[in-house]
Design a protein around this motif. Structure first.
Motif, PDB file in Angstrom:
ATOM      1  N   ASN A  88       0.830  -1.209   0.000  1.00 55.88           N
ATOM      2  CA  ASN A  88       0.000   0.000   0.000  1.00 55.88           C
ATOM      3  C   ASN A  88       0.868   1.265   0.000  1.00 55.88           C
ATOM      4  OD1 ASN A  88       0.973  -0.582   2.545  1.00 55.88           O
ATOM      5  ND2 ASN A  88      -0.859   0.114   3.621  1.00 55.88           N
ATOM      6  N   PRO A  89       1.605   1.515  -1.077  1.00 55.38           N
ATOM      7  CA  PRO A  89       2.526   2.654  -1.087  1.00 55.38           C
ATOM      8  C   PRO A  89       1.793   3.999  -1.087  1.00 55.38           C
ATOM      9  CG  PRO A  89       2.372   1.685  -3.272  1.00 55.38           C
ATOM     10  CD  PRO A  89       1.590   0.796  -2.347  1.00 55.38           C
ATOM     11  N   ARG A  90       2.396   4.962  -0.394  1.00 52.86           N
ATOM     12  CA  ARG A  90       1.961   6.359  -0.408  1.00 52.86           C
ATOM     13  C   ARG A  90       3.216   7.210  -0.495  1.00 52.86           C
ATOM     14  NH1 ARG A  90      -3.402   6.682  -1.514  1.00 52.86           N
ATOM     15  NH2 ARG A  90      -4.694   5.855   0.153  1.00 52.86           N
ATOM     16  N   ALA A  91       3.193   8.241  -1.296  1.00 57.71           N
ATOM     17  CA  ALA A  91       4.361   9.100  -1.453  1.00 57.71           C
ATOM     18  C   ALA A  91       4.737   9.787  -0.147  1.00 57.71           C
ATOM     19  CB  ALA A  91       4.107  10.142  -2.541  1.00 57.71           C
ATOM     20  N   HIS A  92       3.764  10.114   0.671  1.00 59.74           N
ATOM     21  CA  HIS A  92       4.026  10.906   1.877  1.00 59.74           C
ATOM     22  C   HIS A  92       4.244  10.051   3.134  1.00 59.74           C
ATOM     23  CE1 HIS A  92      -0.300  10.190   1.911  1.00 59.74           C
ATOM     24  NE2 HIS A  92      -0.268  10.400   3.222  1.00 59.74           N
ATOM     25  N   ILE A  93       4.234   8.706   2.997  1.00 60.69           N
ATOM     26  CA  ILE A  93       4.430   7.825   4.154  1.00 60.69           C
ATOM     27  C   ILE A  93       5.609   6.902   3.878  1.00 60.69           C
ATOM     28  CG2 ILE A  93       3.428   6.008   5.597  1.00 60.69           C
ATOM     29  CD1 ILE A  93       0.679   7.222   4.951  1.00 60.69           C
ATOM     30  N   GLU A  94       6.596   6.901   4.764  1.00 58.17           N
ATOM     31  CA  GLU A  94       7.770   6.034   4.652  1.00 58.17           C
ATOM     32  C   GLU A  94       7.374   4.601   5.022  1.00 58.17           C
ATOM     33  OE1 GLU A  94      11.683   5.090   3.919  1.00 58.17           O
ATOM     34  OE2 GLU A  94      10.902   7.131   3.792  1.00 58.17           O
ATOM     35  N   ARG A  95       7.574   3.653   4.107  1.00 59.02           N
ATOM     36  CA  ARG A  95       7.184   2.274   4.372  1.00 59.02           C
ATOM     37  C   ARG A  95       8.304   1.284   4.102  1.00 59.02           C
ATOM     38  NH1 ARG A  95       1.189   3.220   2.913  1.00 59.02           N
ATOM     39  NH2 ARG A  95       0.384   3.314   5.028  1.00 59.02           N
ATOM     40  N   LYS A  96       9.561   1.733   4.154  1.00 58.19           N
ATOM     41  CA  LYS A  96      10.681   0.823   3.878  1.00 58.19           C
ATOM     42  C   LYS A  96      10.745  -0.335   4.866  1.00 58.19           C
ATOM     43  CE  LYS A  96      13.508   4.079   1.387  1.00 58.19           C
ATOM     44  NZ  LYS A  96      14.766   4.806   1.291  1.00 58.19           N
ATOM     45  N   ALA A  97      10.272  -0.136   6.090  1.00 62.03           N
ATOM     46  CA  ALA A  97      10.265  -1.209   7.081  1.00 62.03           C
ATOM     47  C   ALA A  97       9.183  -2.250   6.787  1.00 62.03           C
ATOM     48  CB  ALA A  97      10.065  -0.635   8.481  1.00 62.03           C
ATOM     49  N   GLU A  98       8.305  -1.957   5.839  1.00 61.58           N
ATOM     50  CA  GLU A  98       7.199  -2.863   5.513  1.00 61.58           C
ATOM     51  C   GLU A  98       7.425  -3.637   4.217  1.00 61.58           C
ATOM     52  OE1 GLU A  98       3.420  -0.797   5.670  1.00 61.58           O
ATOM     53  OE2 GLU A  98       4.195   0.540   7.210  1.00 61.58           O
ATOM     54  N   TYR A  99       8.631  -3.540   3.626  1.00 63.76           N
ATOM     55  CA  TYR A  99       8.894  -4.284   2.399  1.00 63.76           C
ATOM     56  C   TYR A  99       8.611  -5.763   2.611  1.00 63.76           C
ATOM     57  CZ  TYR A  99      11.450  -0.325   0.307  1.00 63.76           C
ATOM     58  OH  TYR A  99      11.815   0.872  -0.225  1.00 63.76           O
ATOM     59  N   ARG A 100       7.962  -6.373   1.647  1.00 61.43           N
ATOM     60  CA  ARG A 100       7.682  -7.812   1.687  1.00 61.43           C
ATOM     61  C   ARG A 100       8.657  -8.539   0.782  1.00 61.43           C
ATOM     62  NH1 ARG A 100       1.503  -9.003   2.787  1.00 61.43           N
ATOM     63  NH2 ARG A 100       1.131  -7.274   4.204  1.00 61.43           N
ATOM     64  N   HIS A 101       9.002  -9.749   1.175  1.00 58.98           N
ATOM     65  CA  HIS A 101       9.964 -10.533   0.408  1.00 58.98           C
ATOM     66  C   HIS A 101       9.248 -11.263  -0.733  1.00 58.98           C
ATOM     67  CE1 HIS A 101      13.686 -12.629  -0.364  1.00 58.98           C
ATOM     68  NE2 HIS A 101      12.989 -13.744  -0.459  1.00 58.98           N
ATOM     69  N   THR A 102       9.819 -11.173  -1.914  1.00 61.49           N
ATOM     70  CA  THR A 102       9.317 -11.878  -3.089  1.00 61.49           C
ATOM     71  C   THR A 102      10.401 -12.850  -3.540  1.00 61.49           C
ATOM     72  OG1 THR A 102       7.962  -9.996  -3.761  1.00 61.49           O
ATOM     73  CG2 THR A 102       8.526 -11.594  -5.476  1.00 61.49           C
ATOM     74  N   LEU A 103      10.006 -14.095  -3.816  1.00 67.27           N
ATOM     75  CA  LEU A 103      10.953 -15.126  -4.210  1.00 67.27           C
ATOM     76  C   LEU A 103      10.528 -15.731  -5.543  1.00 67.27           C
ATOM     77  CD1 LEU A 103      13.358 -17.023  -3.647  1.00 67.27           C
ATOM     78  CD2 LEU A 103      11.767 -18.462  -2.322  1.00 67.27           C
ATOM     79  N   ILE A 104      11.448 -15.689  -6.507  1.00 63.73           N
ATOM     80  CA  ILE A 104      11.229 -16.314  -7.805  1.00 63.73           C
ATOM     81  C   ILE A 104      12.163 -17.513  -7.863  1.00 63.73           C
ATOM     82  CG2 ILE A 104      11.117 -15.981 -10.297  1.00 63.73           C
ATOM     83  CD1 ILE A 104       9.352 -14.012  -8.605  1.00 63.73           C
ATOM     84  N   LYS A 105      11.586 -18.703  -7.905  1.00 66.19           N
ATOM     85  CA  LYS A 105      12.369 -19.939  -7.813  1.00 66.19           C
ATOM     86  C   LYS A 105      13.000 -20.306  -9.163  1.00 66.19           C
ATOM     87  CE  LYS A 105      11.903 -22.418  -4.448  1.00 66.19           C
ATOM     88  NZ  LYS A 105      12.812 -22.664  -3.340  1.00 66.19           N
ATOM     89  N   ARG A 106      13.942 -21.196  -9.084  1.00 63.92           N
ATOM     90  CA  ARG A 106      14.771 -21.640 -10.208  1.00 63.92           C
ATOM     91  C   ARG A 106      13.949 -21.979 -11.462  1.00 63.92           C
ATOM     92  NH1 ARG A 106      16.524 -27.221 -11.415  1.00 63.92           N
ATOM     93  NH2 ARG A 106      15.171 -27.805  -9.690  1.00 63.92           N
ATOM     94  N   GLY A 107      14.402 -21.430 -12.594  1.00 64.26           N
ATOM     95  CA  GLY A 107      13.852 -21.807 -13.885  1.00 64.26           C
ATOM     96  C   GLY A 107      12.527 -21.182 -14.256  1.00 64.26           C
ATOM     97  N   ALA A 108      11.953 -20.345 -13.399  1.00 59.64           N
ATOM     98  CA  ALA A 108      10.657 -19.727 -13.707  1.00 59.64           C
ATOM     99  C   ALA A 108      10.786 -18.714 -14.849  1.00 59.64           C
ATOM    100  CB  ALA A 108      10.087 -19.055 -12.465  1.00 59.64           C
TER     101      ALA A 108
END
Length: 195
Positions: A88-108
């Motif tokens: 839920n990004p907003r330009a006026h709110i810092e959300r770097k502590a809320e980054y979610r991890h995305t994983l793309i597995k081998r060969g995808a």
């Protein structure tokens, strides 16, 4: 230097680039990024400092690999496909502590212009169709398309559609490799053939 870097590319000090990788026009790789061997970064690619790209990946033109995105080996990222790292990004709110991890597995494979919403895992050798919006995990060997992405079939490691139901039981053989795939429920098992 053990990799090729076009004169217009910027690789910040502290980035790790593997042997025989190719970094093309107008690429920016940030300090801390880890890029494996034999990786190709197409024109205008951005790689953030907490991104990881495994050996043998092909990242096509205009792709940004943001913080908290991990791409395992031999992954294809099609032109202009999109990763995100905040729900839920907003330009006026810092959300770097809320980054979610995305994983793309081998060969995808991630098709051109698809969007991968943060926090999901794309399974081994899965195939995301062009323009799809993925907002949930994708099983290994699954073929997903649409907005939002939904599974329409199964695909072999070679990239051929397998004649299997989406769930249930069945067997299929990749005509190019002779590898047999066995479906049990919603799980695919790869079996070497006698070929």
């Amino acid at each position: 230097m053990e990799h090729y870097q076009h004169p217009t590319a910027i690789v910040d000090e502290g980035a790790i680039i593997g042997k025989d990788s190719r970094i093309w026009h107008f690429v920016h790789v940030c300090s801390g990024a880890r890029i494996g061997r034999r990786v190709s970064l197409g024109q205008n690619v951005f790689v953030a400092g907490r991104a990881v790209i495994g050996d043998g990946c092909k990242i096509q033109n205009n792709v940004s690999v943001y913080d908290n995105v991990t791409i395992e080996q031999d992954v294809f990222c099609g032109p202009s496909m999109v990763f995100t790292n905040v729900l839920n990004p907003r330009a006026h709110i810092e959300r770097k502590a809320e980054y979610r991890h995305t994983l793309i597995k081998r060969g995808a494979s991630l098709g051109a212009n698809c969007t991968i919403v943060c926090g999901v895992t794309i399974g081994e050798f899965a195939f995301v169709g062009a323009g799809a919006v993925v907002n949930k995990n994708v099983p290994p060997y699954a073929l997903v398309v649409g907005v939002p992405a939904r599974q329409t079939g199964w695909i072999s490691e070679f990239g051929e559609r397998l004649a299997l139901p989406i769930n249930g039981t069945g067997k299929a053989i990749c005509p190019h490799t002779g590898v047999q795939y066995i479906l049990d429920g919603t799980l695919i098992t790869r079996m070497e053939s006698g070929r």
